[in-house]
Design a protein around this motif. Structure first.
Motif, PDB file in Angstrom:
ATOM      1  N   HIS A   8      10.478  16.327  12.020  1.00 50.37           N
ATOM      2  CA  HIS A   8       9.670  15.528  12.944  1.00 50.37           C
ATOM      3  C   HIS A   8      10.562  15.155  14.128  1.00 50.37           C
ATOM      4  O   HIS A   8      11.407  14.276  14.039  1.00 50.37           O
ATOM      5  CB  HIS A   8       9.158  14.279  12.238  1.00 50.37           C
ATOM      6  N   SER A   9      10.415  15.855  15.230  1.00 53.47           N
ATOM      7  CA  SER A   9      11.371  15.730  16.330  1.00 53.47           C
ATOM      8  C   SER A   9      11.044  14.571  17.263  1.00 53.47           C
ATOM      9  O   SER A   9       9.909  14.140  17.394  1.00 53.47           O
ATOM     10  CB  SER A   9      11.424  17.033  17.132  1.00 53.47           C
ATOM     11  N   ILE A  10      12.093  14.083  17.910  1.00 55.97           N
ATOM     12  CA  ILE A  10      11.981  13.041  18.925  1.00 55.97           C
ATOM     13  C   ILE A  10      12.166  13.704  20.285  1.00 55.97           C
ATOM     14  O   ILE A  10      13.142  14.424  20.503  1.00 55.97           O
ATOM     15  CB  ILE A  10      13.065  11.958  18.732  1.00 55.97           C
ATOM     16  N   THR A  11      11.252  13.475  21.190  1.00 57.03           N
ATOM     17  CA  THR A  11      11.344  14.102  22.508  1.00 57.03           C
ATOM     18  C   THR A  11      11.350  13.102  23.658  1.00 57.03           C
ATOM     19  O   THR A  11      11.740  13.439  24.775  1.00 57.03           O
ATOM     20  CB  THR A  11      10.173  15.077  22.722  1.00 57.03           C
ATOM     21  N   GLY A  12      10.898  11.876  23.406  1.00 55.45           N
ATOM     22  CA  GLY A  12      10.814  10.888  24.474  1.00 55.45           C
ATOM     23  C   GLY A  12       9.534  10.083  24.356  1.00 55.45           C
ATOM     24  O   GLY A  12       8.983   9.934  23.272  1.00 55.45           O
ATOM     25  N   GLY A  13       9.047   9.563  25.494  1.00 49.94           N
ATOM     26  CA  GLY A  13       7.806   8.801  25.482  1.00 49.94           C
ATOM     27  C   GLY A  13       8.041   7.321  25.286  1.00 49.94           C
ATOM     28  O   GLY A  13       9.033   6.755  25.758  1.00 49.94           O
ATOM     29  N   ILE A  14       7.144   6.671  24.546  1.00 53.17           N
ATOM     30  CA  ILE A  14       7.210   5.224  24.345  1.00 53.17           C
ATOM     31  C   ILE A  14       7.696   4.924  22.933  1.00 53.17           C
ATOM     32  O   ILE A  14       7.099   5.353  21.948  1.00 53.17           O
ATOM     33  CB  ILE A  14       5.842   4.568  24.589  1.00 53.17           C
ATOM     34  N   TYR A  15       8.770   4.173  22.863  1.00 50.12           N
ATOM     35  CA  TYR A  15       9.441   3.823  21.612  1.00 50.12           C
ATOM     36  C   TYR A  15       9.221   2.323  21.419  1.00 50.12           C
ATOM     37  O   TYR A  15       9.814   1.512  22.115  1.00 50.12           O
ATOM     38  CB  TYR A  15      10.921   4.170  21.769  1.00 50.12           C
ATOM     39  N   LEU A  16       8.368   1.970  20.476  1.00 46.59           N
ATOM     40  CA  LEU A  16       8.029   0.566  20.252  1.00 46.59           C
ATOM     41  C   LEU A  16       8.916  -0.032  19.176  1.00 46.59           C
ATOM     42  O   LEU A  16       8.971   0.463  18.052  1.00 46.59           O
ATOM     43  CB  LEU A  16       6.564   0.433  19.847  1.00 46.59           C
ATOM     44  N   VAL A  17       9.610  -1.112  19.516  1.00 44.18           N
ATOM     45  CA  VAL A  17      10.462  -1.830  18.575  1.00 44.18           C
ATOM     46  C   VAL A  17       9.709  -3.063  18.086  1.00 44.18           C
ATOM     47  O   VAL A  17       9.289  -3.904  18.877  1.00 44.18           O
ATOM     48  CB  VAL A  17      11.791  -2.243  19.228  1.00 44.18           C
ATOM     49  N   LEU A  18       9.532  -3.147  16.763  1.00 46.29           N
ATOM     50  CA  LEU A  18       8.791  -4.253  16.163  1.00 46.29           C
ATOM     51  C   LEU A  18       9.717  -5.393  15.777  1.00 46.29           C
ATOM     52  O   LEU A  18      10.789  -5.165  15.222  1.00 46.29           O
ATOM     53  CB  LEU A  18       8.051  -3.779  14.903  1.00 46.29           C
TER      54      LEU A  18
END
Length: 216
Positions: A8-18
């Motif tokens: 499951h790759s990470i490419t960018g976008g919005i990274y939400l920290v809870l």
């Protein structure tokens, strides 16, 4: 529950920290709205309230993230990867000196990311150890990033010259200042806490971030 691994790759976008210090039902409702709007990555910050059942809390979040096929990271507490199969990764605040031991103990593929602050040696280390992304904190002053030093755009630009790993920026990044920041330095995504979790309508706020990222 379906288990997503390293593929499951990470490419960018919005990274939400809870922030697990928030009231759980409220936070899960906001997370559900953000997931429906199309965020790309979720991390649970290690800001736990006293006496909280961490595993139960993580499993509740993992259930939502899994429904939307969004990878879930835990901040620092990698041991939870051995207890919750719904977790796909760990985000480190500093270089883990025992990373090989962590990999052996977890015993399954997992995603890894790290906060670099302004330290390019951390970027180099992460690249050499096959990490999935790096994050720079903080680009602007922010209550949620109070422990981070301000990072100069030139530092992020130097990091891009060192690696093709996805680069996230965080700390005071808003839909309004993304365009200006993008003119100064390249990055692949933004990590957000209060910018979405404090919004009255998280789904709309996610769309504003998406539009700002797509416009530059």
């Amino acid at each position: 529950m379906e288990v997503m691994g390293k593929s499951h790759s990470i490419t960018g976008g919005i990274y939400l920290v809870l922030d697990p210090g928030m009231e759980q039902e409220l936070l899960l409702n906001k997370l559900s709205a953000a997931l429906a709007a199309g965020i790309n990555v979720v991390q649970i910050w290690n800001n736990w309230s006293a006496g909280i059942d961490k595993l139960k809390w993580v499993e509740a979040v993992a259930g939502l993230c899994n429904t939307y096929h969004v990878p879930l990271f835990i901040n620092e507490e990698w041991q939870l990867l051995t207890q919750c199969q719904g977790l796909q990764g760990v985000h480190f605040d500093t270089i883990p000196t025992n990373y090989k031991e962590i990999q052996q103990t977890v015993g399954r593929p997992f995603l890894s990311g790290i906060t670099c602050s302004g330290n390019l040696k951390t970027v180099e280390w992460a690249y050499q150890h096959g990490f999935d992304y790096v994050s720079f904190c903080a680009m602007f002053p922010s209550p949620s990033a109070g422990s981070c030093d301000i990072v100069m755009p030139q530092t992020v630009k130097q990091a891009r010259g060192m690696t093709n790993m996805p680069i996230f920026v965080s700390g005071g990044v808003t839909p309004e200042n993304i365009a200006l920041l993008k003119k100064e330095t390249p990055f692949d995504g933004v990590a957000v806490i209060s910018g979405i979790l404090s919004a009255g309508h998280p789904q709309q706020k996610v769309k504003e971030y998406q539009q700002a990222l797509a416009a530059v």
